[in-house]
Design a protein around this motif. Sequence first.
Motif, short mmCIF file in Angstrom:
data_model
loop_
_atom_site.label_atom_id
_atom_site.label_comp_id
_atom_site.label_asym_id
_atom_site.label_seq_id
_atom_site.Cartn_x
_atom_site.Cartn_y
_atom_site.Cartn_z
N ASN A 1 -22.86 -23.62 -77.13
CA ASN A 1 -21.43 -23.72 -76.66
C ASN A 1 -20.43 -22.48 -77.65
N TYR B 1 -17.21 -20.36 -56.82
CA TYR B 1 -17.01 -22.23 -57.57
C TYR B 1 -17.83 -23.28 -55.99
N ASP C 1 -17.47 -31.74 -63.86
CA ASP C 1 -18.42 -32.48 -63.37
C ASP C 1 -19.40 -33.38 -63.05
N ILE D 1 -13.64 -29.10 -66.65
CA ILE D 1 -14.16 -28.40 -67.38
C ILE D 1 -12.70 -27.10 -67.05
N ILE E 1 -12.07 -23.64 -66.86
CA ILE E 1 -12.27 -21.70 -67.28
C ILE E 1 -11.95 -21.10 -66.63
N LEU F 1 -16.08 -17.50 -64.62
CA LEU F 1 -17.26 -18.48 -64.99
C LEU F 1 -17.09 -18.34 -66.95
N SER G 1 -17.63 -17.52 -70.40
CA SER G 1 -18.83 -16.27 -70.83
C SER G 1 -20.54 -17.66 -70.19
N TYR G 2 -21.70 -16.65 -69.86
CA TYR G 2 -22.41 -17.23 -69.59
C TYR G 2 -23.24 -18.31 -70.42
N ARG H 1 -21.77 -20.63 -72.26
CA ARG H 1 -21.33 -22.05 -72.13
C ARG H 1 -21.40 -22.54 -70.83
N PHE H 2 -21.27 -21.68 -69.54
CA PHE H 2 -21.61 -21.97 -68.65
C PHE H 2 -22.66 -22.61 -68.29
N LEU I 1 -22.97 -25.78 -69.27
CA LEU I 1 -22.45 -26.57 -68.33
C LEU I 1 -23.23 -26.88 -67.11
N LEU I 2 -23.46 -25.81 -66.46
CA LEU I 2 -24.78 -25.97 -65.47
C LEU I 2 -25.99 -27.20 -65.80
#
Lengths: 572, 572
Positions: free
Chosen positions: B306, B340, B409, B415, B417, B452, B454-455, B457-458, B461-462
């Motif tokens: 993060n 999404y 989430d 979220i 983004i 999305l 930044s990869y 943070r994403f 999150l995922l």
Amino acid sequence: MEKIRHSLAHILAIAVKQLFPKAILGTGPCIENGFYYDFLMPKNFSEKDLESIEKRMKEIIKKDISFERKIITKTTAKKIFKKEPFKLDLLKEIKKEITTYQSNEFIDLCSGPHVKNTKEINPRAFKLSKIAGAYWKGNEKNQMLTRIYGIAFKTEKELKNYLSLLEETEKRDHRKLGQQLDLFCFSDLVGPGLPMYTPKGTILIEELKKNIESICKYYGFEKVITPHLAKIDLYKISGHADKFKEELFHVSSEKKHEFVIKPVQCPHQTQIYASKIRSYKDLPIRYMESEKQYRAEKTGEVGGLNRVYAITVEDGHSFCQVSQVKEEVKQMVKIIKKFYQSLGLWKNHKVYLSFRDYQHPEKYIGDKKDWDKCELILKQINKEMKLNAEIKQGEAALYGPKIDFMFKDALGKEIQIPTVQIDFATAKRFNLSYISETGKKVSPVMVHRAILGSYERFLALLIEHFAGAFPFWLSPIQISIIPIGEKHIKYAKQIKEKLKEYRVEINLEKETVSKKIRQAELQKTPFIVVVGDKEIKAETISLRSRKEKEIKEIKLKDFLNLCQNYQSKQKL
Amino acid sequence: MEKIRHSLAHILAIAVKQLFPKAILGTGPCIENGFYYDFLMPKNFSEKDLESIEKRMKEIIKKDISFERKIITKTTAKKIFKKEPFKLDLLKEIKKEITTYQSNEFIDLCSGPHVKNTKEINPRAFKLSKIAGAYWKGNEKNQMLTRIYGIAFKTEKELKNYLSLLEETEKRDHRKLGQQLDLFCFSDLVGPGLPMYTPKGTILIEELKKNIESICKYYGFEKVITPHLAKIDLYKISGHADKFKEELFHVSSEKKHEFVIKPVQCPHQTQIYASKIRSYKDLPIRYMESEKQYRAEKTGEVGGLNRVYAITVEDGHSFCQVSQVKEEVKQMVKIIKKFYQSLGLWKNHKVYLSFRDYQHPEKYIGDKKDWDKCELILKQINKEMKLNAEIKQGEAALYGPKIDFMFKDALGKEIQIPTVQIDFATAKRFNLSYISETGKKVSPVMVHRAILGSYERFLALLIEHFAGAFPFWLSPIQISIIPIGEKHIKYAKQIKEKLKEYRVEINLEKETVSKKIRQAELQKTPFIVVVGDKEIKAETISLRSRKEKEIKEIKLKDFLNLCQNYQSKQKL
């Protein structure tokens, strides 16, 4: 040939002196493929002057003038060259005997050798090629002289061949074609040495990457991603902090961060290996990555794609047991073969086994036993894979022996990029290990492999090799569809839909069909498709392929097969 | 609720004082979901102490003790708290009236409010949660106290719900799951804030990238590649040198190079636009790029994915005419929706139109007319696309209005983004232009879009949203095949060959089938396939899906269809 070239330099001086009596002589040696002579001129030479000088040289040659060598004293020499300050400057440095060569009234301070008589020179086998500035004795503190270059061969045919090679090289220059084909660009605001890839250039890079990655994936390589920064500690351990000292980019911030930008890829990859306990059952572990690394080249030396700060390197490593080295190396050779075949470069290639200098074992890291074993392995591979490799003693890397590959591009230039290197040292430096079958901690061997090296240099090479006419699978635009009129646009779109796995453009500009064909030709598009009433009716297309040039009408279905065939067989 | 939580803090102090008479009181406020109290303790608390304190608190509550407020003089206060140095310290600062709350013999310096009687507190609806250290008054120069945290709600059910949410959050922590699933790692030698992606983590990033890129390509985006370095001049013009002053990483070398590392992507992309003369016929020009940018976060604040220095940002921009803005924004909204949806997040989403603060037009760059037009366009889009957006005045960017999207989430965390921003300023700052239909030089409008973000943070999150059980199309290993014995390996390999478009592993370890199933479960593999004699004979497989758990035998052909269906419909 050297005698002829050197003699032509003198004849150039004679001609210049005759046409520009005020010219003061510098020196005039022979060089690769020709010669030059430096002059201090009262005015600049023009292209036209060059022509008249060349004409005068031919006249002089036809006069059958002889070159006579004389040994003279310094006093005599000073007298002869009293009006030539540069010759006087040279005289100061001559410690051995002083020789001159005389042709009629022209005398030059020169140690030769020369032809006996201008009869030996073919006046149709030389050409004055260009004018450039050059500092006296190459020192920028000295006076700037005018240098006239000439090209010379034995026969007129050789000269012509060389001139057309030059012309071809210039035509293929990747900087020129890169702009014409809109592949990459530079910006003053970003800075030199930092190329940016346009959409078309990006397609080239991504297609090459996809090709390499799919071949490597087949052979068990897994992709990883690592950042561009690291603490310098990483490179102190790997040894690169020392090796790339001046080429390292240092990173800092107002918040007191201290990093360096990676100058190579492998140290980061060792840290992914080190992130888990590894067992012999996990080996070989093979990582690959295509990321940018940065090296601080000299500011004056960056240019085009051949010398850049931002180097996108395709790098891969296998961590394996000693018993697995042979199979690993073999697979990597297969990868290299497959990739260069896909570009039609796997021919006239040479392979070298780069081994130790046995006279100086102290120059290398690692166990003699390991070295012996690995050199033996490379010899076996050479035999088994019929590589016909030549052994080069003393060419091994510091940490292990390697296999190097050499190719030739379309103009005969040698390309030495791919390499497979066995490395005993790095894993030990990083204290990497795996748990062996007997429960012991053992260092893995690393096998490094480079396939295309850096994308920047490889792209420059490909542009020049193909003169911008890339293989079908690699072309940024593969097919250009030209509808003859408004009412044919729908059919063009239908064709595009059927070709959706390819990169297709429909040219909708308000131009004539012939101009649109010309546009696509300039972009070196492999297939140009023209459609009008006739084609719609017959469900055909009019196809102009880059290779065959003339237009022929073929069934749409056949064209789809043709594309399929080109794509899957990676045809050129 | 605040009264209850604050009163529980006092009860905590009473219990501690009863059990540890030497404890000295700090302060004890109510906080979100609970309360805490700080103590200077003669010895450290243990987990067991926490239990006995909680038990004592429950007993106190049951005694129906009242909270009595009193206003007292400073002299009285000093007398009451003569043995409590921290209270005396607080007394010095109180300028207004001094109040205390008394419960039986316990008196605290406190402005309240509190419940009247502990009857109002449900003894089963609170829980002491953890112990931590805390400096007196939060100042690290002061003494370190022991802080006891409690959680409190009105009902036992609310407490239980909150506790299970906490537990779930902890279980889903991306740092923990990231290690368990072997997705990324850090290295002391590389440094904090610089994540490295393992083969499995790299698959996640590459699949997300592929997904975004294919959606964006459909809508006319073209990929470009730019370097990580630039002269600071680039960011002086864009305004980022000022904005990210302290977050900029500066780059230098022994050879006197001076660069900065890009903190954002768009300035480089403006330079690709600027590399050619553009015509109105070329617009819109849409670039996208997934590259790392770097920001110098505070050294103490980096951790997990993060907060990192190396931020891989998926960024895209459209350069267009004002008349094209509406269509561009609409397409970008469609891209966001499609992406999404592919992750099952396009539900319970909220949309905001972030407009100017009309009271303070001086805060924004650009023409009032352009602003009016673009806000109108966003309103029209909202209506036409039925976005049900809420207008947020004063939330626009400096350079133009925007549309923001908010999702929730799996644990209800918000979220925010994706965003689409209209930008009148940047193109003008860089002097970008196109030749209009009337031959004039005109500045294009830039439309920025983040999908999305930044990869890093994403991915965090995922991982937390899916608790590591990624959708089939995204799972690093999609199918794990377990042959029951040696003689079933061949069949397993045949199945793998038929599934070669998927990521399939065959588990060949010498373990029991049930242990192998457990291994695949821990890796959250979507499909586990077991094969033995029975399956070979019937051309079936025994399938255990992550979703349904129980094992069922199905035809191999049906399984292939099932995979096809999951992959193409991007099922979860």
